[in-house]
Design a protein around this motif. Structure first.
Motif, mmCIF file in Angstrom:
data_model
loop_
_atom_site.group_PDB
_atom_site.id
_atom_site.type_symbol
_atom_site.label_atom_id
_atom_site.label_comp_id
_atom_site.label_asym_id
_atom_site.label_seq_id
_atom_site.Cartn_x
_atom_site.Cartn_y
_atom_site.Cartn_z
ATOM 1 N N ALA A 299 0.835 -1.203 0.000
ATOM 2 C CA ALA A 299 0.000 0.000 0.000
ATOM 3 C C ALA A 299 0.871 1.254 0.000
ATOM 4 O O ALA A 299 0.541 2.256 -0.645
ATOM 5 N N CYS A 300 2.007 1.192 0.701
ATOM 6 C CA CYS A 300 2.898 2.350 0.779
ATOM 7 C C CYS A 300 3.673 2.565 -0.515
ATOM 8 O O CYS A 300 4.091 3.686 -0.813
ATOM 9 N N PHE A 301 3.886 1.495 -1.279
ATOM 10 C CA PHE A 301 4.507 1.658 -2.589
ATOM 11 C C PHE A 301 3.637 2.563 -3.462
ATOM 12 O O PHE A 301 4.126 3.354 -4.257
ATOM 13 N N LYS A 302 2.320 2.427 -3.297
ATOM 14 C CA LYS A 302 1.378 3.158 -4.136
ATOM 15 C C LYS A 302 1.093 4.560 -3.599
ATOM 16 O O LYS A 302 0.845 5.491 -4.357
ATOM 17 N N LYS A 303 1.113 4.699 -2.271
ATOM 18 C CA LYS A 303 0.813 5.995 -1.658
ATOM 19 C C LYS A 303 1.612 6.120 -0.373
ATOM 20 O O LYS A 303 1.177 5.692 0.688
ATOM 21 N N ASN A 304 2.777 6.732 -0.494
ATOM 22 C CA ASN A 304 3.723 6.778 0.622
ATOM 23 C C ASN A 304 3.681 8.124 1.334
ATOM 24 O O ASN A 304 4.692 8.788 1.512
ATOM 25 N N ASP A 305 2.493 8.554 1.736
ATOM 26 C CA ASP A 305 2.390 9.866 2.376
ATOM 27 C C ASP A 305 1.564 9.810 3.658
ATOM 28 O O ASP A 305 0.988 10.805 4.079
ATOM 29 N N THR A 306 1.515 8.636 4.283
ATOM 30 C CA THR A 306 0.742 8.499 5.511
ATOM 31 C C THR A 306 1.676 8.268 6.691
ATOM 32 O O THR A 306 2.831 7.866 6.534
ATOM 33 N N GLU A 307 1.164 8.516 7.884
ATOM 34 C CA GLU A 307 1.963 8.292 9.091
ATOM 35 C C GLU A 307 2.291 6.815 9.250
ATOM 36 O O GLU A 307 3.375 6.454 9.711
ATOM 37 N N GLU A 308 1.354 5.957 8.853
ATOM 38 C CA GLU A 308 1.582 4.514 8.945
ATOM 39 C C GLU A 308 2.783 4.104 8.104
ATOM 40 O O GLU A 308 3.608 3.288 8.519
ATOM 41 N N CYS A 309 2.911 4.704 6.916
ATOM 42 C CA CYS A 309 4.048 4.390 6.046
ATOM 43 C C CYS A 309 5.357 4.888 6.652
ATOM 44 O O CYS A 309 6.387 4.210 6.577
ATOM 45 N N SER A 310 5.330 6.049 7.242
ATOM 46 C CA SER A 310 6.558 6.608 7.818
ATOM 47 C C SER A 310 7.045 5.791 9.005
ATOM 48 O O SER A 310 8.229 5.831 9.351
ATOM 49 N N ASN A 311 6.139 5.037 9.631
ATOM 50 C CA ASN A 311 6.522 4.218 10.782
ATOM 51 C C ASN A 311 7.021 2.832 10.388
ATOM 52 O O ASN A 311 7.570 2.112 11.222
ATOM 53 N N LEU A 312 6.819 2.456 9.125
ATOM 54 C CA LEU A 312 7.304 1.155 8.674
ATOM 55 C C LEU A 312 8.820 1.170 8.540
ATOM 56 O O LEU A 312 9.412 2.186 8.198
ATOM 57 N N ARG A 313 9.439 0.028 8.800
ATOM 58 C CA ARG A 313 10.888 -0.079 8.713
ATOM 59 C C ARG A 313 11.288 -0.803 7.435
ATOM 60 O O ARG A 313 10.502 -1.521 6.828
ATOM 61 N N LYS A 314 12.526 -0.605 7.080
ATOM 62 C CA LYS A 314 13.037 -1.208 5.850
ATOM 63 C C LYS A 314 13.227 -2.714 6.000
ATOM 64 O O LYS A 314 13.028 -3.478 5.057
ATOM 65 N N PHE A 315 13.608 -3.138 7.191
ATOM 66 C CA PHE A 315 13.997 -4.534 7.391
ATOM 67 C C PHE A 315 13.516 -5.016 8.755
ATOM 68 O O PHE A 315 13.713 -4.345 9.761
ATOM 69 N N TYR A 316 12.859 -6.164 8.778
ATOM 70 C CA TYR A 316 12.402 -6.779 10.019
ATOM 71 C C TYR A 316 13.040 -8.156 10.144
ATOM 72 O O TYR A 316 13.158 -8.880 9.154
ATOM 73 N N THR A 317 13.436 -8.510 11.356
ATOM 74 C CA THR A 317 13.988 -9.853 11.556
ATOM 75 C C THR A 317 13.361 -10.486 12.791
ATOM 76 O O THR A 317 13.129 -9.811 13.797
ATOM 77 N N TYR A 318 13.064 -11.767 12.697
ATOM 78 C CA TYR A 318 12.422 -12.504 13.780
ATOM 79 C C TYR A 318 13.264 -13.718 14.148
ATOM 80 O O TYR A 318 13.816 -14.384 13.268
ATOM 81 N N GLY A 319 13.346 -14.012 15.436
ATOM 82 C CA GLY A 319 14.000 -15.229 15.890
ATOM 83 C C GLY A 319 12.950 -16.165 16.463
ATOM 84 O O GLY A 319 12.066 -15.743 17.201
ATOM 85 N N THR A 320 13.023 -17.441 16.114
ATOM 86 C CA THR A 320 12.028 -18.386 16.607
ATOM 87 C C THR A 320 12.665 -19.756 16.784
ATOM 88 O O THR A 320 13.876 -19.915 16.610
ATOM 89 N N HIS A 321 11.871 -20.768 17.129
ATOM 90 C CA HIS A 321 12.415 -22.102 17.370
ATOM 91 C C HIS A 321 12.068 -23.046 16.218
ATOM 92 O O HIS A 321 11.291 -22.708 15.319
ATOM 93 N N ASP A 322 12.661 -24.239 16.243
ATOM 94 C CA ASP A 322 12.556 -25.157 15.113
ATOM 95 C C ASP A 322 11.130 -25.621 14.832
ATOM 96 O O ASP A 322 10.730 -25.764 13.670
ATOM 97 N N ILE A 323 10.327 -25.850 15.876
ATOM 98 C CA ILE A 323 8.965 -26.342 15.670
ATOM 99 C C ILE A 323 8.133 -25.320 14.897
ATOM 100 O O ILE A 323 7.421 -25.650 13.949
ATOM 101 N N LYS A 324 8.226 -24.067 15.302
ATOM 102 C CA LYS A 324 7.453 -23.019 14.636
ATOM 103 C C LYS A 324 7.961 -22.778 13.217
ATOM 104 O O LYS A 324 7.180 -22.554 12.291
ATOM 105 N N MET A 325 9.278 -22.846 13.025
ATOM 106 C CA MET A 325 9.832 -22.605 11.695
ATOM 107 C C MET A 325 9.433 -23.709 10.725
ATOM 108 O O MET A 325 9.129 -23.448 9.556
ATOM 109 N N ALA A 326 9.415 -24.957 11.196
ATOM 110 C CA ALA A 326 9.007 -26.070 10.336
ATOM 111 C C ALA A 326 7.565 -25.883 9.878
ATOM 112 O O ALA A 326 7.237 -26.056 8.700
ATOM 113 N N GLY A 327 6.685 -25.517 10.815
ATOM 114 C CA GLY A 327 5.294 -25.282 10.454
ATOM 115 C C GLY A 327 5.144 -24.113 9.508
ATOM 116 O O GLY A 327 4.355 -24.158 8.556
ATOM 117 N N PHE A 328 5.903 -23.056 9.753
ATOM 118 C CA PHE A 328 5.863 -21.868 8.898
ATOM 119 C C PHE A 328 6.224 -22.230 7.458
ATOM 120 O O PHE A 328 5.546 -21.828 6.513
#
Length: 266
Positions: free
Chosen positions: A130-159
């Motif tokens: 949505a921000c690619f199309k209209k990047n002038d909202t507060e929600e867009c300004s709060n988004l980050r370029k890169f997100y990283t998550y750490g989790t365990h093997d059971i959840k990653m296998a299901g994912f």
């Protein structure tokens, strides 16, 4: 690998790191494991003795491994001796059984186990598109370029099993080893949102392999895939509140990534 190390490798200036408190962390310490609903179905489906599941309730995975071994010894059709030739295979069986992945594939079990993480990533992708199309909202300004998550093997296998990418990401009969990871890149190509999926199997690998071709419904000969396939084709696995289905009680919990690398919307 910590987010700080990743950040130092990717950015000239080390980014700020935001950690999630333990009581809010559903990725490394999941309060829905064990889930009473899943545990009850697991016992009924695979006839697992209660003395093993009691150990599982205490968060002791050995109880489940013992249960799997017990089923092997009783010549279960699902759990046969040939698949127990190596101890790693035994661990794979336990991970898949607990997560509802692989030969024990269950939409409900995976949704409770990994559905919130899948929903979180998809929600961020929808916002970014949505921000690619209209990047002038507060929600867009709060988004980050890169997100990283750490989790365990059971959840990653299901994912991974949600999209049918387990074998491509982990190898035949493989399981998420320490340092294994996947990356989703979001692109705009000819004004159309595309995703690129990459992964590595363990921390001794320096390079990431393209896995996009393995996502069900994507072009097996392309590094890129229509983002709508990931965002629309697997909605039955998504949930914003696994506790409601698992325990029958709604929570106001809002997932935050365990570690977030600050960036800009773009």
């Amino acid at each position: 690998m910590s987010a700080a190390i990743v950040g130092q490798a990717m950015f000239l200036v080390p980014p700020a790191i935001h950690s999630t408190p333990l009581e809010e962390d559903s990725l490394l310490y999941d309060k829905n494991i064990p889930c009473p609903v899943v545990l009850k179905e697991m016992v009924k489906t695979y006839n697992i003795p209660s003395n093993y599941t009691d150990r599982y309730k205490e968060r002791k995975i050995n109880g489940v491994i013992d249960a799997i071994l017990a089923r092997v010894m009783s010549n279960s059709t699902k759990l046969n001796a040939e698949r127990m030739e190596h101890i790693d295979t035994l661990l794979v069986e336990a991970i898949n059984l607990l997560g509802g992945s692989g030969p024990y594939h269950s939409v409900k079990w995976i949704r409770i186990n990994a559905g919130q993480l899948f929903h979180e990533i998809n929600s961020l992708m929808r916002q970014k598109i949505a921000c690619f199309k209209k990047n002038d909202t507060e929600e867009c300004s709060n988004l980050r370029k890169f997100y990283t998550y750490g989790t365990h093997d059971i959840k990653m296998a299901g994912f991974l099993d949600i999209m049918g990418t387990m074998e491509a990401a982990l190898g035949v009969g493989g399981f998420p080893e320490p340092g294994s990871s996947v990356i989703f890149e979001l692109w705009m190509i000819d004004d159309k949102p595309k995703i690129k999926m990459l992964g590595r199997r363990h921390n001794e690998m320096d390079d990431y392999s393209v896995l996009t071709y393995s996502i069900q419904g994507c072009d097996p000969y392309s590094d890129f895939c229509d983002a709508n396939i990931m965002l629309e084709n697997f909605k039955e696995y998504e949930t914003s509140d696994p506790s409601e289905e698992c325990n029958g009680s709604h929570t106001d919990f809002s997932m935050n990534s365990m570690e977030v690398l600050n960036g800009i919307c773009g």
